[in-house]
Design a protein around this motif. Structure first.
Motif, PDB file in Angstrom:
ATOM      1  N   PHE A 127       0.844  -1.193   0.000  1.00 11.66           N
ATOM      2  CA  PHE A 127       0.000   0.000   0.000  1.00 11.66           C
ATOM      3  C   PHE A 127       0.879   1.243   0.000  1.00 11.66           C
ATOM      4  N   HIS A 128       0.623   2.137  -0.946  1.00 15.14           N
ATOM      5  CA  HIS A 128       1.517   3.279  -1.148  1.00 15.14           C
ATOM      6  C   HIS A 128       0.805   4.633  -1.034  1.00 15.14           C
ATOM      7  N   TYR A 129      -0.465   4.612  -0.657  1.00 18.00           N
ATOM      8  CA  TYR A 129      -1.222   5.860  -0.566  1.00 18.00           C
ATOM      9  C   TYR A 129      -1.930   5.935   0.780  1.00 18.00           C
ATOM     10  N   SER A 130      -1.865   7.097   1.401  1.00 16.32           N
ATOM     11  CA  SER A 130      -2.602   7.369   2.635  1.00 16.32           C
ATOM     12  C   SER A 130      -2.349   8.822   3.008  1.00 16.32           C
ATOM     13  N   ARG A 131      -3.068   9.286   4.021  1.00 18.20           N
ATOM     14  CA  ARG A 131      -2.880  10.663   4.498  1.00 18.20           C
ATOM     15  C   ARG A 131      -1.462  10.861   5.022  1.00 18.20           C
ATOM     16  N   PHE A 132      -0.783   9.785   5.383  1.00 21.69           N
ATOM     17  CA  PHE A 132       0.579   9.897   5.904  1.00 21.69           C
ATOM     18  C   PHE A 132       1.631   9.560   4.850  1.00 21.69           C
ATOM     19  N   HIS A 133       1.354   8.586   3.983  1.00 21.51           N
ATOM     20  CA  HIS A 133       2.282   8.274   2.894  1.00 21.51           C
ATOM     21  C   HIS A 133       2.506   9.497   2.006  1.00 21.51           C
ATOM     22  N   GLU A 134       1.472  10.308   1.858  1.00 27.86           N
ATOM     23  CA  GLU A 134       1.544  11.435   0.926  1.00 27.86           C
ATOM     24  C   GLU A 134       1.996  12.736   1.588  1.00 27.86           C
ATOM     25  N   ASP A 135       2.290  12.674   2.876  1.00 23.24           N
ATOM     26  CA  ASP A 135       2.796  13.844   3.585  1.00 23.24           C
ATOM     27  C   ASP A 135       4.313  13.891   3.425  1.00 23.24           C
TER      28      ASP A 135
END
Length: 253
Positions: A127-135
């Protein structure tokens, strides 16, 4: 849940100890705000920040079209870390998902400690996307660790879980909950190298939801995750609302 009032305006927020485990600092999430003017909203934010006792990470997901929130949060030093979409599938009783993708995969709902480790590994590495991965200001390894902790938290909360296996290997999984004949999809996907199985897996699950009388399905996804967004679109989901996720990192003085 805690609540702050300024005149008739209010803000709800909560501590998030599961995220503190991942990031090593105090973490708080603003859950909702209600306000009638910009001044009250600004004071709410100021009062909320007085509750922070140490180095902290604060995050707040809000309607992306709320320009007052955008103005106030940015003026207070918050930045937009992620855009997400609420997607819905309603009135899907007569949809033949088998005509879209194969829908007869064997689903499993039982798991043990070894399975939990596999789930954490998939969430961490696939999994490579999230509110934290994209910060861009959050260490990627900590964002990955957050997914590992989230798996444990969902299990502790007793969320329902579907698995698809090949032998002893978990290929796909989905955590979800059902409330008032509506299924909320929480976290799911497939192991690296098995992306096509996600289509068959979701088709099977949606067919199951039909059989047990589910009337609506909702999911929140990152707008950057085009692969999964297109998957949901194939099944008839539509984008209902977009959100911005505001973050602020408070350093020790």
């Amino acid at each position: 849940m805690e609540k702050i009032w300024i005149n008739d305006a209010w803000m709800e927020y909560r501590e998030t100890p599961w995220d503190r485990q991942s990031f090593g600092v105090q973490t708080k999430e603003i859950m909702a705000v209600e306000y009638s003017n910009e001044e009250d909203l600004a004071m709410l934010v100021e009062e909320f920040e007085k509750t922070l006792e140490e180095e902290a990470l604060v995050y707040f997901r809000c309607d992306s079209n709320d320009l007052t929130v955008k103005k106030v949060m940015i003026s207070k030093g918050y930045y937009i870390a992620e855009c997400s979409c609420l997607m819905k599938l309603a009135r899907f009783k007569k949809i033949d998902f088998g005509k879209i993708y194969k829908n007869d995969l064997p689903l499993d709902t039982h798991y043990d400690e070894k399975d939990i480790e596999q789930l954490q590994e998939i969430a961490r590495e696939s999994f490579h996307y999230s509110r934290f991965h994209e910060d861009p200001f959050i260490d990627l390894e900590k964002a990955k660790r957050r997914y590992e902790h989230w798996i444990l938290d969902l299990i502790d909360q007793g969320k329902e879980l579907f698995l698809y296996r090949s032998g002893d290997e978990i290929i796909s999984f989905l955590f979800y909950e059902v409330i008032d004949n509506k299924a909320n999809l929480i976290l799911g996907g497939s192991k690296d190298g098995y992306g096509m199985m996600t289509l068959y897996f979701f088709s099977t699950i949606l067919t199951h939801f039909q059989k047990i009388g589910i009337k609506k399905v909702e999911v929140m996804i990152s707008a950057s995750n085009l692969g999964i967004a297109n998957t949901y679109i194939k099944f008839g989901f539509t984008d209902q609302m977009t959100f911005f996720d505001y973050h602020k990192i408070f350093k020790k003085s």
